[in-house]
Design a protein around this motif. Sequence first.
Motif, PDB file in Angstrom:
ATOM      1  N   UNK A  97       5.455   7.783   7.870  1.00 11.38           N
ATOM      2  CA  UNK A  97       5.069   9.183   8.090  1.00 11.38           C
ATOM      3  C   UNK A  97       3.761   9.536   7.390  1.00 11.38           C
ATOM      4  N   UNK A  98       3.468   8.868   6.284  1.00 10.42           N
ATOM      5  CA  UNK A  98       2.216   9.116   5.566  1.00 10.42           C
ATOM      6  C   UNK A  98       1.609   7.771   5.164  1.00 10.42           C
ATOM      7  N   UNK A  99       0.901   7.107   6.080  1.00 15.00           N
ATOM      8  CA  UNK A  99       0.412   5.755   5.813  1.00 15.00           C
ATOM      9  C   UNK A  99      -0.712   5.679   4.785  1.00 15.00           C
ATOM     10  N   UNK A 100      -1.291   6.795   4.419  1.00 20.02           N
ATOM     11  CA  UNK A 100      -2.390   6.780   3.445  1.00 20.02           C
ATOM     12  C   UNK A 100      -1.917   6.896   2.007  1.00 20.02           C
ATOM     13  N   UNK A 101      -0.610   7.021   1.814  1.00 21.05           N
ATOM     14  CA  UNK A 101      -0.060   7.189   0.472  1.00 21.05           C
ATOM     15  C   UNK A 101       0.859   6.020   0.149  1.00 21.05           C
ATOM     16  N   UNK A 102       0.782   5.561  -1.100  1.00 21.79           N
ATOM     17  CA  UNK A 102       1.629   4.467  -1.573  1.00 21.79           C
ATOM     18  C   UNK A 102       2.976   5.038  -1.986  1.00 21.79           C
ATOM     19  N   UNK A 103       4.067   4.414  -1.530  1.00 23.61           N
ATOM     20  CA  UNK A 103       5.395   4.850  -1.954  1.00 23.61           C
ATOM     21  C   UNK A 103       5.688   4.263  -3.322  1.00 23.61           C
ATOM     22  N   UNK A 104       6.149   5.096  -4.249  1.00 19.93           N
ATOM     23  CA  UNK A 104       6.500   4.660  -5.597  1.00 19.93           C
ATOM     24  C   UNK A 104       8.010   4.800  -5.779  1.00 19.93           C
ATOM     25  N   UNK A 105       8.665   3.668  -6.079  1.00 25.39           N
ATOM     26  CA  UNK A 105      10.102   3.690  -6.332  1.00 25.39           C
ATOM     27  C   UNK A 105      10.362   4.344  -7.693  1.00 25.39           C
ATOM     28  N   UNK A 106      11.347   5.232  -7.760  1.00 26.34           N
ATOM     29  CA  UNK A 106      11.666   5.852  -9.055  1.00 26.34           C
ATOM     30  C   UNK A 106      12.516   4.911  -9.916  1.00 26.34           C
ATOM     31  N   UNK A 107      12.401   5.055 -11.206  1.00 25.00           N
ATOM     32  CA  UNK A 107      13.264   4.386 -12.182  1.00 25.00           C
ATOM     33  C   UNK A 107      13.166   2.866 -12.158  1.00 25.00           C
ATOM     34  N   UNK A 108      11.989   2.307 -11.909  1.00 21.83           N
ATOM     35  CA  UNK A 108      11.859   0.860 -11.966  1.00 21.83           C
ATOM     36  C   UNK A 108      10.819   0.485 -13.009  1.00 21.83           C
TER      37      UNK A 108
END
Length: 112
Positions: A97-108
Amino acid sequence: MSNEIAKRKLLSGICHGSIFFSATFVCIGVPIVILFISDDETVQNNAKEALNFHLNVWLYGIIFGILTLVLIGWLLLGTLGIVTVFMPIIAIVKVLTNPNKVFRYPFILRVL
């Protein structure tokens, strides 16, 4: 939609979804290969984040497996299983849905 955006969506989605390919080294190998073959910074950052998530899943699996000896590990392993299924799905949806943003996993723990 440009070809570059479509490529970014595909490669980022494959990085995060690689955990569904196998529980062995294949799930880590896919983001590593994409990290080295892609020249897109967003895709590389998504590959690093996916690698960090995979390494955390393995680390927590070992720790929780040891904790099964004191019985609390069974609950923790179940929770880890649920997180291992749902977090990559959320990541895939976010990068599509937002290819210009990096997804950051929480709590890792971020190693890379």
